[in-house]
Design an enzyme around this catalytic site. Sequence first.
Site, PDB file in Angstrom:
ATOM      1  N   CYS A 115      -0.600   4.024   2.271  1.00  0.00           N
ATOM      2  CA  CYS A 115      -0.429   3.840   3.718  1.00  0.00           C
ATOM      3  C   CYS A 115       1.039   4.009   4.135  1.00  0.00           C
ATOM      4  CB  CYS A 115      -0.868   2.438   4.149  1.00  0.00           C
ATOM      5  SG  CYS A 115      -2.248   1.757   3.259  1.00  0.00           S
ATOM      6  N   ASP A 116       1.966   3.491   3.353  1.00  0.00           N
ATOM      7  CA  ASP A 116       3.356   3.391   3.818  1.00  0.00           C
ATOM      8  C   ASP A 116       4.354   4.246   3.049  1.00  0.00           C
ATOM      9  OD1 ASP A 116       2.482   1.482   5.635  1.00  0.00           O
ATOM     10  OD2 ASP A 116       2.719  -0.138   4.190  1.00  0.00           O
ATOM     11  N   CYS A 122       0.828  -1.210   0.000  1.00  0.00           N
ATOM     12  CA  CYS A 122       0.000   0.000   0.000  1.00  0.00           C
ATOM     13  C   CYS A 122       0.860   1.258   0.000  1.00  0.00           C
ATOM     14  CB  CYS A 122      -0.932  -0.019   1.210  1.00  0.00           C
ATOM     15  SG  CYS A 122      -1.979   1.443   1.320  1.00  0.00           S
TER      16      CYS A 122
END
Length: 309
Positions: free
Chosen positions: A137-138, A134
Amino acid sequence: MKRFEAAVIGAGPAGIVAALYLARFGVKTALLEKSAPGGLLLQTFEVENYPGFPKGVKGYELADLLSEHLQSYANLSLVIGGVTELRREGKSLMLKVDGELLEAECVIICSGVGYRKLGLPGEDRLLGKGLSHCAMCDGHFFRGQKVGVVGGGNSALEESLHLSKMVSELHLIHRRDAFRAAPLYVDRIKSAGNVVMEYNSVVTALHGDDGLEGITLKRLTTGEEEFLPVRGLFVFIGFEPVVPFLPEEIGRDDRGFIITDAEMRASIPGVFAAGDIRSKLCRQIVTAAGDGATAAHAANSYLEQGHAH
Ligand code: NAP
């Protein structure tokens, strides 16, 4: 034990639309979701091809809009919990949700897909410690650093475009020299400026104990291997069905996706499938939503006609 006329498993776009249509038919419905409504939308940075949003929409914003639509229906319950079992018992379908039994007359499976893994030693250990599925997200953990992305489909290229705006250098690792992704994404990635194309290459080893320290790349044309020092590796090599609860007798294709007819009917009476979990060619948010609407119509007819599948 809780009883419903219909249970929808999974609150991604297919499940949300199926539940919405069932609610509007007046069917007493449970929408079962193990985390938060939205499915893979919650891990998607930008959606550019959803009708009605010509300038694009953030994945989480679309997820919020879709779930907001469910809120005014008293006959619809959102049940947070993981489904571990689905079985037919006489005229009913029994589901085990976080250990508790729930009974429904029909079930629409919209449990979606999970990310395919590379199959390398250390992959599970390093997930969340440099290895990710992701970018939204990261990606920020690797701001100004060098990262790798594996894959050649729409997911890999879309996520690479997002990542390339924050990292110093992105190595796009693809096992062939032609991309499966839409030409639009290929053109954009080629003009990104900080993307190094690693064609005809695969990752053969992940290095690092508590965090990723680098990867081994194998050049498929020469067989040579080399070490690439990246602390972030984003893997987008396709998806696999998420169905830990499926009864063995349900018809699936050779990759494990549920086989349905055009009305989304699976091989077990009263069981329907919609969205990415279904065996089909085109996996998009709009097709998931369309599947959900069709499945809800078919499930409603099944209920109205006294369980004729
Ligand atoms: P995908 O289209 O199946 O592509 C997977 C990519 O990973 C392919 O390039 C494949 O290589 C490569 N690959 C597969 N197994 C591998 C392995 N073991 N090692 C190295 N590489 C491997 O998957 P996706 O990109 O996640 O997309 C899935 C579906 O979602 C598609 O239908 C896609 O169109 C859709 N999607 C759409 C959008 C959009 O429309 N905006 C965005 C994201 C996803 P080969 O090409 O050599 O097979």
